[in-house]
Motif scaffolding. Structure first.
Motif, PDB file in Angstrom:
ATOM      1  N   VAL A 155      23.562 -81.118  11.114  1.00  0.00           N
ATOM      2  CA  VAL A 155      24.636 -82.071  10.757  1.00  0.00           C
ATOM      3  C   VAL A 155      25.914 -81.303  10.411  1.00  0.00           C
ATOM      4  O   VAL A 155      25.906 -80.396   9.570  1.00  0.00           O
ATOM      5  N   GLN A 156      27.012 -81.656  11.073  1.00  0.00           N
ATOM      6  CA  GLN A 156      28.336 -81.094  10.774  1.00  0.00           C
ATOM      7  C   GLN A 156      29.241 -82.272  10.408  1.00  0.00           C
ATOM      8  O   GLN A 156      29.653 -83.055  11.253  1.00  0.00           O
ATOM      9  N   LEU A 157      29.520 -82.367   9.129  1.00  0.00           N
ATOM     10  CA  LEU A 157      30.118 -83.579   8.582  1.00  0.00           C
ATOM     11  C   LEU A 157      31.635 -83.433   8.433  1.00  0.00           C
ATOM     12  O   LEU A 157      32.135 -82.451   7.855  1.00  0.00           O
ATOM     13  N   GLY A 158      32.367 -84.387   8.967  1.00  0.00           N
ATOM     14  CA  GLY A 158      33.810 -84.454   8.775  1.00  0.00           C
ATOM     15  C   GLY A 158      34.145 -85.589   7.833  1.00  0.00           C
ATOM     16  O   GLY A 158      33.726 -86.725   8.054  1.00  0.00           O
ATOM     17  N   TYR A 159      34.890 -85.290   6.757  1.00  0.00           N
ATOM     18  CA  TYR A 159      35.133 -86.265   5.689  1.00  0.00           C
ATOM     19  C   TYR A 159      36.623 -86.541   5.544  1.00  0.00           C
ATOM     20  O   TYR A 159      37.413 -85.627   5.334  1.00  0.00           O
ATOM     21  N   PHE A 160      36.982 -87.815   5.681  1.00  0.00           N
ATOM     22  CA  PHE A 160      38.358 -88.249   5.422  1.00  0.00           C
ATOM     23  C   PHE A 160      38.344 -89.096   4.147  1.00  0.00           C
ATOM     24  O   PHE A 160      37.873 -90.229   4.154  1.00  0.00           O
ATOM     25  N   ALA A 161      38.852 -88.514   3.045  1.00  0.00           N
ATOM     26  CA  ALA A 161      38.829 -89.201   1.751  1.00  0.00           C
ATOM     27  C   ALA A 161      39.926 -90.242   1.683  1.00  0.00           C
ATOM     28  O   ALA A 161      40.911 -90.198   2.429  1.00  0.00           O
ATOM     29  N   VAL A 199      29.205 -85.970  12.511  1.00  0.00           N
ATOM     30  CA  VAL A 199      29.107 -87.119  11.602  1.00  0.00           C
ATOM     31  C   VAL A 199      30.460 -87.320  10.946  1.00  0.00           C
ATOM     32  O   VAL A 199      30.986 -86.399  10.307  1.00  0.00           O
ATOM     33  N   LEU A 200      31.059 -88.494  11.126  1.00  0.00           N
ATOM     34  CA  LEU A 200      32.360 -88.813  10.524  1.00  0.00           C
ATOM     35  C   LEU A 200      32.159 -89.740   9.338  1.00  0.00           C
ATOM     36  O   LEU A 200      31.527 -90.796   9.459  1.00  0.00           O
ATOM     37  N   VAL A 201      32.704 -89.345   8.186  1.00  0.00           N
ATOM     38  CA  VAL A 201      32.668 -90.179   6.982  1.00  0.00           C
ATOM     39  C   VAL A 201      34.109 -90.499   6.618  1.00  0.00           C
ATOM     40  O   VAL A 201      34.885 -89.598   6.270  1.00  0.00           O
TER      41      VAL A 201
END
Length: 636
Positions: free
Chosen positions: A389-395, A465-467
């Protein structure tokens, strides 16, 4: 009330807008729209006199009060929510200080027979009258009513402002503006951090606002529900119509189609005339006729078609690698802030390729669970990320993490790797930052431009994975549509938090509703979720509460018909009281203005004074009744 004539503003030799003219009058509720960077926030700063235009005139009536809600808020540390909200009443607080000072002198001095002591009593009478005229006896109740309407709870009132997020601090600033009875309200993205109930409350407030309201917003539903006029800034010009946003778009589209059709017909006639001129020139006998046609052609006023700025982001989210079947596994997760439990015993399994939407009111734990998954906060329980899993996070406040003192290019280069550093200029161009734009410092960007930069920066890292937590905040309507299309094409896994129903449609195949420390799964898209809840739109979903716990068996039961009937009756009663309060406040405000100009004459008028006192007494009674009814509704 406000006249703008031949207003021009330029940056770096390029005009944001040039020789713009319009007029605003009482009752105008204007949606100021346009692309990110078109000049909307700059226009608000000019109207508030915070920024001077290059040329042009802004004329207002005398003593017009202007309130300006900015995107960036700074508070003095140490004040509570109530203390900060009370800053709206500077003159009342000064009068309050004078009254306290005089009362202190009257209780500590003993020269009761002196002229100075008598003068203090006279001064106290004068200051008290002035305090009353300013609304000194009502401001505490007014403040509490506005704060409650914007989503604060009574237990929040005495908490320091620095313990709240930027969104909640923005609500405090909005409360201050609404309490000041400004003649003109300038609101820059007022709904960005509001939940649905607070947006509905603000809509109702602004619809009844007697002055001028100018709103910069990219929330189509909010604009349609509040505004009666739209001004679009596009390519240095403005387009002004007395229509809410959606109707304006339709009307402008129709006008442009007519312009294109008329222009096409004109071009055919001009082409025909030019052919005749060439034909007649070749014959000496027709030379005079050719000259006549040339003169006629020179006088033709060429039809221009309104230009559209159709430049949009070019964005895609490539999948870095294929992860395992289970992407995120959440088991027995509980999160508390102090004594308050936000999430309790949460279980969640996210599989590869899922498109999941988190919905619910602010404060119910959507962002909290996101931050737990991204390891931004501590929690009780277990959260495991799957294989590869390589997670990209936009807060939600992603743009706040950008360094304002460096350039756009430096921002990207600092985050880049050796493999993609050579591509940063192309990436910035795809996000509409071209040419000299990349040498701008981040601090000069608008809120929407910062969000675009944050999205661009996100693409520098490998993602499967986009959060994304409220990614559309500050984005203009066209950019929101482009982002939506890119996320729909994303072949990885998506976790999305949003209150925007338009944006959510077609984005998810699973919806999780957050409520009362728990989550509930709906296997379908947002429309399926709404159908299951038997409601028309997201606003009703987040506003209504039809479940309560039974006291004895702790099982959830449907609210009884009698309770529903009682609740409806109380809601009607509350609306009636609020209308009466609003009317009385307008009348008292009008009387106060009269008292400011002709105090002695009016105070000698027994009938006026009696009516004035009765209105204030009635207002106090209604405020008390409002609180009682509101408490009863909560109990039901």
């Amino acid at each position: 009330m406000l006249n703008i004539h031949n207003l021009s503003v330029s940056f770096g030799g390029t005009y944001l807008f040039e020789e713009v003219t319009f007029r605003l009058g009482a009752g105008d509720r204007v949606g100021l729209v346009g692309k990110n960077g078109a000049g909307k926030s700059t226009m608000l700063k000019i109207l508030s006199r915070e920024l001077a235009p290059d040329s042009g005139v802004i004329a207002t009536e005398k003593e017009v009060k202007i309130g300006f809600l900015k995107q960036d808020i700074d508070f003095i540390k140490g004040r509570t929510v109530l203390e900060e909200a009370y800053q709206a009443f500077e003159e009342i607080k000064r009068a309050e200080g004078k009254i306290e000072d005089i009362n202190h002198q009257l209780t500590t001095r003993t020269d009761y027979e002196s002229e100075e002591y008598s003068k203090l009593i006279e001064d106290l009478s004068d200051v008290t009258h002035h305090y009353e005229i300013l609304g000194g006896y009502n401001y505490v109740g007014d403040t509490e009513k506005i704060l409650l309407g914007l989503g604060f709870k009574r237990e929040d009132f005495d908490k320091p402002t620095d313990t709240f997020s930027g969104g909640w601090r923005m609500r405090i600033e909005l409360a201050k503006l609404l309490l000041q009875y400004n003649d003109i309200l300038l609101l820059d993205e007022p709904t960005n951090h509001l939940d649905i109930e607070s947006i509905i409350w603000l809509e109702q407030f602004l619809r009844n606002y007697p002055g001028v309201v100018i709103i910069v917003s990219h929330d189509k539903m909010f604009l349609d529900n509040v505004t009666n006029r739209t001004i679009e800034i596009s390519l240095g010009k403005i387009y002004d119509f007395n229509k809410p946003y959606t109707e304006y778009l339709e009307l402008r589209g129709e006008i442009r189609e007519k312009q294109l059709a008329t222009q096409k017909n004109q071009e055919k006639k001009i082409e025909h005339t030019e052919k005749l001129i060439e034909k007649f020139r070749a014959k000496a006998s027709k030379a005079s006729m050719a000259q006549s046609l040339i003169k006629k052609l020179d006088k033709v006023e060429r039809i221009e078609v309104d230009e559209d700025d159709n430049s949009v982001m070019n964005i895609s989210f490539p999948v870095s690698m294929t992860p395992g079947r289970v992407v995120v596994e959440v088991e027995d997760v509980t999160k508390k802030y102090g004594d308050k439990t936000i999430l309790k015993d949460i279980d969640l399994l996210v599989e590869r390729g899922s498109k999941i939407a988190f919905v619910g009111q602010n404060g119910q734990g959507k962002s909290t669970l996101i931050k737990a998954i991204t390891k931004d906060i501590d929690y009780q329980g277990t959260i495991k990320l799957g294989h590869n899993v390589q997670l990209g996070y936009f807060a939600q406040n992603q743009a706040e993490y950008l360094d304002g003192e460096i350039t756009l290019l430096e921002t990207m280069e600092n985050a880049a790797t050796d493999t993609n550093r050579s591509k940063v200029r192309d990436m910035l161009g795809a996000f509409l930052f071209r040419g000299d734009d990349v040498e701008k410092k981040v601090k000069v960007l608008s809120g929407g431009e910062r969000n675009r930069l944050a999205l661009c920066k996100l693409l520098l890292q490998p993602i499967n994975v986009l959060v994304m937590d409220e990614p559309t905040n500050h984005l203009d309507i066209k950019s929101k549509n482009v982002l939506k299309a890119a996320l729909q094409k994303f072949e990885g896994t998506l976790l999305l938090v949003s209150h925007d129903r338009d944006f959510l449609q077609g984005m998810s195949n699973i919806v999780y509703e957050f409520k009362d420390q728990k989550i509930r799964e709906y296997l379908g898209d947002i429309n399926f979720y709404l159908e299951q809840r038997n409601m028309q739109n997201m606003r009703e979903v987040e506003k209504r509460d039809v479940i309560k716990e039974a006291a004895k068996d702790n099982k959830q039961q449907q609210v009884s018909y009698q309770d529903q009937k009682k609740n409806k009756s109380l809601q009607n009663k509350l609306s009636k009281i609020e209308s009466q309060i609003q009317q009385l406040e307008k009348e008292i405000k009008h009387d106060n203005k009269r008292l400011e100009t002709d105090y002695e004459k009016l105070m000698a008028d027994a009938a006026f004074f009696r009516a004035y006192e009765n209105k204030k007494k009635k207002l106090d009674e209604l405020m008390e009744e409002w609180e009682l009814v509101h408490e009863e509704i909560e109990r039901v």
